[in-house]
Design an enzyme around this catalytic site. Structure first.
Site, PDB file in Angstrom:
ATOM      1  N   GLY A  53       0.870  -1.221   0.053  1.00 47.17           N
ATOM      2  CA  GLY A  53      -0.013  -0.206  -0.057  1.00 47.17           C
ATOM      3  C   GLY A  53       0.877   1.303   0.161  1.00 47.17           C
ATOM      4  O   GLY A  53       1.984   1.184   0.379  1.00 47.17           O
ATOM      5  N   SER A  54       0.345   2.336  -0.482  1.00 53.57           N
ATOM      6  CA  SER A  54       1.245   3.446  -0.457  1.00 53.57           C
ATOM      7  C   SER A  54       0.835   4.224   0.907  1.00 53.57           C
ATOM      8  O   SER A  54       0.228   3.671   1.630  1.00 53.57           O
ATOM      9  CB  SER A  54       0.412   4.588  -1.470  1.00 53.57           C
ATOM     10  OG  SER A  54       0.914   4.007  -2.900  1.00 53.57           O
ATOM     11  N   GLY A  55       1.770   5.280   1.045  1.00 55.20           N
ATOM     12  CA  GLY A  55       1.707   6.005   2.545  1.00 55.20           C
ATOM     13  C   GLY A  55       2.659   5.739   3.346  1.00 55.20           C
ATOM     14  O   GLY A  55       2.698   6.157   4.467  1.00 55.20           O
ATOM     15  N   HIS A  56       3.671   4.612   2.855  1.00 57.65           N
ATOM     16  CA  HIS A  56       4.695   4.210   3.786  1.00 57.65           C
ATOM     17  C   HIS A  56       5.991   4.745   3.184  1.00 57.65           C
ATOM     18  O   HIS A  56       7.280   4.225   3.430  1.00 57.65           O
ATOM     19  CB  HIS A  56       4.952   2.795   3.687  1.00 57.65           C
ATOM     20  CG  HIS A  56       3.767   2.118   4.103  1.00 57.65           C
ATOM     21  ND1 HIS A  56       3.209   2.367   5.349  1.00 57.65           N
ATOM     22  CD2 HIS A  56       2.618   1.160   3.373  1.00 57.65           C
ATOM     23  CE1 HIS A  56       1.783   1.504   5.561  1.00 57.65           C
ATOM     24  NE2 HIS A  56       1.761   1.172   4.420  1.00 57.65           N
ATOM     25  N   LYS A 104       5.643  -7.915   2.539  1.00 53.73           N
ATOM     26  CA  LYS A 104       5.328  -7.772   3.890  1.00 53.73           C
ATOM     27  C   LYS A 104       3.921  -8.635   4.591  1.00 53.73           C
ATOM     28  O   LYS A 104       3.119  -8.756   3.680  1.00 53.73           O
ATOM     29  CB  LYS A 104       5.168  -6.267   4.374  1.00 53.73           C
ATOM     30  CG  LYS A 104       6.160  -5.250   3.670  1.00 53.73           C
ATOM     31  CD  LYS A 104       5.994  -3.951   4.218  1.00 53.73           C
ATOM     32  CE  LYS A 104       4.821  -3.102   3.789  1.00 53.73           C
ATOM     33  NZ  LYS A 104       4.798  -3.051   2.473  1.00 53.73           N
ATOM     34  N   ASP A 109      -1.379  -8.067   0.980  1.00 54.40           N
ATOM     35  CA  ASP A 109       0.000  -8.260   0.295  1.00 54.40           C
ATOM     36  C   ASP A 109       0.226  -9.761  -0.058  1.00 54.40           C
ATOM     37  O   ASP A 109       0.732 -10.144  -1.261  1.00 54.40           O
ATOM     38  CB  ASP A 109       1.102  -7.541   1.139  1.00 54.40           C
ATOM     39  CG  ASP A 109       0.896  -6.079   1.332  1.00 54.40           C
ATOM     40  OD1 ASP A 109       1.665  -5.467   0.759  1.00 54.40           O
ATOM     41  OD2 ASP A 109      -0.071  -5.764   2.220  1.00 54.40           O
ATOM     42  N   HIS A 218      -0.266   0.672   9.625  1.00 54.00           N
ATOM     43  CA  HIS A 218      -1.426   1.263   9.016  1.00 54.00           C
ATOM     44  C   HIS A 218      -2.402   1.871  10.195  1.00 54.00           C
ATOM     45  O   HIS A 218      -3.496   2.012  10.093  1.00 54.00           O
ATOM     46  CB  HIS A 218      -2.276   0.217   8.440  1.00 54.00           C
ATOM     47  CG  HIS A 218      -1.237  -0.470   7.429  1.00 54.00           C
ATOM     48  ND1 HIS A 218      -0.653  -1.544   7.780  1.00 54.00           N
ATOM     49  CD2 HIS A 218      -1.129  -0.392   6.096  1.00 54.00           C
ATOM     50  CE1 HIS A 218      -0.041  -2.021   6.652  1.00 54.00           C
ATOM     51  NE2 HIS A 218      -0.369  -1.245   5.738  1.00 54.00           N
TER      52      HIS A 218
END
Ligand SMILES: Nc1ncnc2c1ncn2[C@@H]1O[C@H](COP(=O)(O)OP(=O)(O)O)[C@@H](O)[C@H]1O
Ligand SMILES: Nc1ncnc2c1ncn2[C@@H]1O[C@H](COP(=O)(O)OP(=O)(O)O)[C@@H](O)[C@H]1O
Ligand SMILES: [Mg+2]
Ligand SMILES: [Mg+2]
Ligand SMILES: [Mg+2]
Ligand SMILES: [Mg+2]
Lengths: 331, 219, 331, 219
Positions: A53-56, A104, A109, A218
């Site tokens: 996911g994006s945001g990391h 991960k 994922d 998250h």
């Protein structure tokens, strides 16, 4: 919600444009949301792909480049990417020596990379996967989806990337990646919640005088909610939780103290000072250290600590040249 | 308009189902995301809405083909747009249903029940969740059982679908007290109890959308 | 106030311990709060010193190392360091070829570096200073303490550092530093206020739907408070304000898009994407770009844009090897 | 205890002054920082408190010497601990006063007035602020004038110091409507009006602390 965005729906696409503009070395496949090394893919070398996911950020796109990843698949914010993205990345970077997926351990994922591996196999591309599940905050891993994958991912990407760059075969790259994954442990702490753009408000409420120990990247809750306390005590909890989980004695350690996105560097250095002192007290030698934003959770305030029980080979591969947006040395 | 005696799902019925599913998801996206905020990562509504919108576009803007082709196209659209755990799982549900129905162009209750069972078995195989783990399986599995029972009892299709939907809803509600053992909610441990599971909720919406769209089309 | 600290009074000292622990290459003089290059000071080379209030990390301590600063003086949070600190740094790093002070234009920094230069002169050390005053948000600079020094400081430190590393004399290093300073322009935007640890609450109130355009790096107010708006419009305002101030046509540009400390990288890339598109529309070529946290304002959410009208020499010096905590390439 | 007729400041008086200054700054630090939040960077109280604490330690824990030595030690302590604009400026104030008084051990009104004038001139030279720029100068300059006038009129020391303090307070209050042209507050432009200047406020505290500590010691 106050964010530098145009609209929640276009965050990812807009950010990818910035990545491409800032880093002429990488190329961006907008349709598939894949960031990959541009021209320099070496024929015959094992290729490394990660994603999530994006945001990391900078994980994973910031780690694409020489000595690290060949491609990163970006999902929507906090949502794993899809198998077709992964397949596109796979066919783009496979140089005939096979592909390692660095995954991960989150259900999304894992399932999506599994489907991608099936699709890649159907196209005749050899794929192996390494799962990172290093978050010691998840105690009862038999009763859960298992430990979450966090900071050790960065170390796997760096060290396995160096191994691939040396020309090792897929089995060997997979072996060292697995070894790193198995010897890394992490734990995080949140001072505030992240705010997902599409949601517009904090994912969880954290009172002004409480912190979440063992938070996931998250904003998944951790071991417990405790009162706000001095950095030294927070560091003690992170360090002792990690050391209780794996014996770190007698081996050099690679330490990563990552901010979660909303914490300034001065606080990260302060925390690292506490961590370093605690490790020294316990006779543990930090051979290499990274302090900064490496695996984040949008705008969450807090940090995560990762310790890798390293060996000489890992250190040598760690020191090998790397040239990515977020990690660079030796070149 | 067909009569109540209609006992087969046509390709158009399947399309109507998924269009209605999209309508419902659009309406409930905020609620689903709120459920996912409580015990997950606050994206289930957004994920599903992205997916059902893509499904709708595919189904309404391209020629449809047989039932298997339609279901496969739904599955592919979900897999490639939803992301997260639910994307691969809902995708698998439809891809396995597609395999089960093959090139049929109409599905009677029994054939549809078998396809649904195959789809849910695919979800279980992929996600490795068991009933009681507080996942979409807790809505899907009872729904499969209800539909199969109705089919073997010769219950008319409309009624069969209503009982499948009712079973899904009951399964969804039964997730409230459960402690999650799969997916992100599992990290909450005991704190995951006293919350509806988002995926079970969207699964109940899925089955209800079928019952409702079928009822509407045969009214 | 939620911060990873032990107590507001010890933030700086505690953070310096972390800097030293994480970066074995630098050495920390705790009494004087000076971070300097360890052993590698080359006899006969011009030395570069900068410094300022803390809370802007990685500025300045993160830029100490090969090809950049010789020493950084850390003041208390948002408070300029004192002349005795600067003098200690000066005597520590002077290698007989003189010392360049890189000073951000804030009254406190200017006055304290002035006193330090007087003290150094009294000890027979040749000092020259370059003032960075690049913040276009300050319009009436005749009626103020002058423009504030912001992002261009990073570029001056890099480019002048490379010039010093080449062995140029003090006049020449001062000349290129001045040239960079004069050709750099910046402007920032704040989405939230910073919270100074010793104060415990935000320095200013910013309603949920307003942003401060042209903010300074200590939360000094800027041109105006406007409603929250899409990133594209914010970028347009930053870019057009800078371009209105200096003619950037026909020269290669070095662009720095820095976070202010509380903004995640995904938003910075998104903003940089907007900036890059706007510059391209105007026919301006970005030759080099940096996106990330380089000059921050504690936990403030927002960003600042710096554009440098570069020349071939600046680009060459920009590309020269640098090895610091926060900027590293070529080595 | 001395009588009101006492017309000289001894070294002990100077020390008592700065100890009292520290007491007042400790008490007003929050207020000063609040003023600095409004038009600066929210550190003036913290800066000053760090400095006066250091001054107090130096003065009370080391042997004092003559007036010049004491004032120099105060100046050095302020320069090396306060930081920011005010550190170098207050430091300069005391360093220049020290130069002016030299090795004297007692200062009469005229000598002290001259020293104070030299100190403030030093602040102006260093900071290049003019009266009306909304800085500490707006409190210090009128205070200097009042003290000089009192000295040349032969007003007793105690009364002279009170009028210097009153002038500083008036100068401080007069900063409220001003638009800042120096220091960080200048960036606010017109928005700097309607606020007390923090440095003028601490400067008024400084002069008041002298008048008060002297009054107390001669009561
Ligand atoms: N292993 C699994 N098997 C079946 N369903 C699962 C599994 N893991 C998660 N789910 C379902 O997925 C839902 C969450 O979906 P979503 O929020 O879209 O994905 P993510 O958890 O990746 O953010 C959960 O509420 C649960 O019903
Ligand atoms: N050039 C100057 N001359 C005289 N006084 C000044 C000047 N600049 C600032 N000041 C004074 O300094 C005060 C601010 O001090 P302080 O907050 O401690 O330092 P900084 O502004 O560096 O944070 C202002 O309120 C003003 O009175
Ligand atoms: Mg998700
Ligand atoms: Mg979710
Ligand atoms: Mg200050
Ligand atoms: Mg101030």
């Amino acid at each position: 919600m106050k964010k530098l965005i145009n609209s929640p729906a276009t965050v990812l696409a807009d950010a990818l444009r910035g990545v491409e503009a800032a880093h002429p070395d990488v190329s961006v496949d907008y349709a598939n949301r894949v960031v990959s090394r541009g021209a320099d893919v070496k024929q015959g070398r094992v290729a490394l792909i990660s994603g999530g996911g994006s945001g990391h950020e900078p994980l994973h796109s910031g780690f694409v480049g020489l000595g690290m990843l060949d491609a990163a698949c970006a999902g929507e914010v906090f949502t794993s990417p899809t198998p077709d993205q992964m397949l596109a990345a796979t066919t783009a970077v496979d140089a005939g020596a096979g592909v390692l997926y660095i995954v991960k351990n989150y259900t999304g994922d894992v399932l999506n990379f599994e489907m991608a591996a099936e699709l890649a196999a159907a196209e005749g591309i050899e794929v192996k996967s390494v799962l990172v599940a290093d978050d010691v905050a998840v105690e009862d891993s038999t009763w859960t989806a298992g430990r979450r994958g966090t900071g050790t991912t960065v170390l796997v990407e760096k060290i396995a990337g160096a191994a691939a760059e040396e020309g090792r075969d897929l089995a060997a790259v997979h072996e060292i990646a697995t070894r790193v994954s198995e010897n890394g442990r992490s734990m995080g702490v949140a001072l505030t919640s992240a705010t997902v753009p599409a949601v517009g408000k904090p994912s969880f409420d954290l009172p002004d005088d409480e912190i979440e120990m063992g938070v996931g990247i998250h904003g998944e809750p951790g071991r417990k909610r405790v009162s706000l306390r001095p950095a030294s005590e927070i560091a003690e909890e992170l360090v002792s939780s990690i050391l209780a989980d794996l014996d770190f004695s007698g081996a050099p350690v690679i330490a990563l103290l990552s901010g979660l996105g909303g914490t300034p560097l001065i606080e990260l250095y302060l925390m690292y000072g506490e961590v370093a002192a605690l490790l020294e007290q316990r006779g543990i030698t930090v051979a290499r250290a990274l302090v900064g934003d490496y695996i984040t959770s949008l705008d969450m305030a807090g940090c995560s600590l990762t310790l890798l029980r390293a060996d000489e080979e890992m250190l040598r591969l760690w020191d090998a040249p790397v040239n990515t947006a977020a990690l660079r040395w030796g070149v | 308009m067909r009569t109540l005696e209609d006992s087969r799902l046509t390709v158009d019925d399947l399309i109507a189902w998924l269009v209605r599913f999209d309508d419902e998801i659009v309406e409930q996206a905020g609620f689903l995301t709120e459920l996912d905020s409580a015990i997950g990562d606050a994206d289930h509504g957004t994920n599903m809405a992205r997916g059902t919108a893509a499904v709708r576009v595919r189904l309404t803007e391209t020629p449809s083909g047989d039932a298997g082709a339609v279901l496969k196209s739904v599955g592919m659209a979900l897999v490639s747009t939803v992301g997260g755990a639910s994307g691969s799982l809902y995708g698998t549900l439809f891809l396995e249903m597609a395999k089960s129905v093959g090139t049929a162009s109409e599905l009677d209750t029994a054939v549809f029940a078998d396809a649904f069972r195959a789809g849910v078995a695919g979800v279980v195989a992929r996600g490795r969740a068991e009933p009681g783990d507080k996942t979409m399986i807790d809505a899907l599995q009872p729904s499969v059982e209800a539909l199969s029972a109705a089919a073997s009892d010769g219950v008319p299709l409309a009624e069969s679908l209503q009982s499948a939907a009712a079973a899904a809803a009951a399964g969804r509600d039964a997730t409230i007290p459960l402690v999650a053992r799969k997916g992100r909610a599992s990290y909450l441990g005991d704190r995951s109890a006293d919350h509806l599971d988002p995926g079970a909720t969207s699964a109940a919406i899925l089955v209800q959308a079928l019952a409702d769209s079928h009822a509407e089309r045969t009214r």
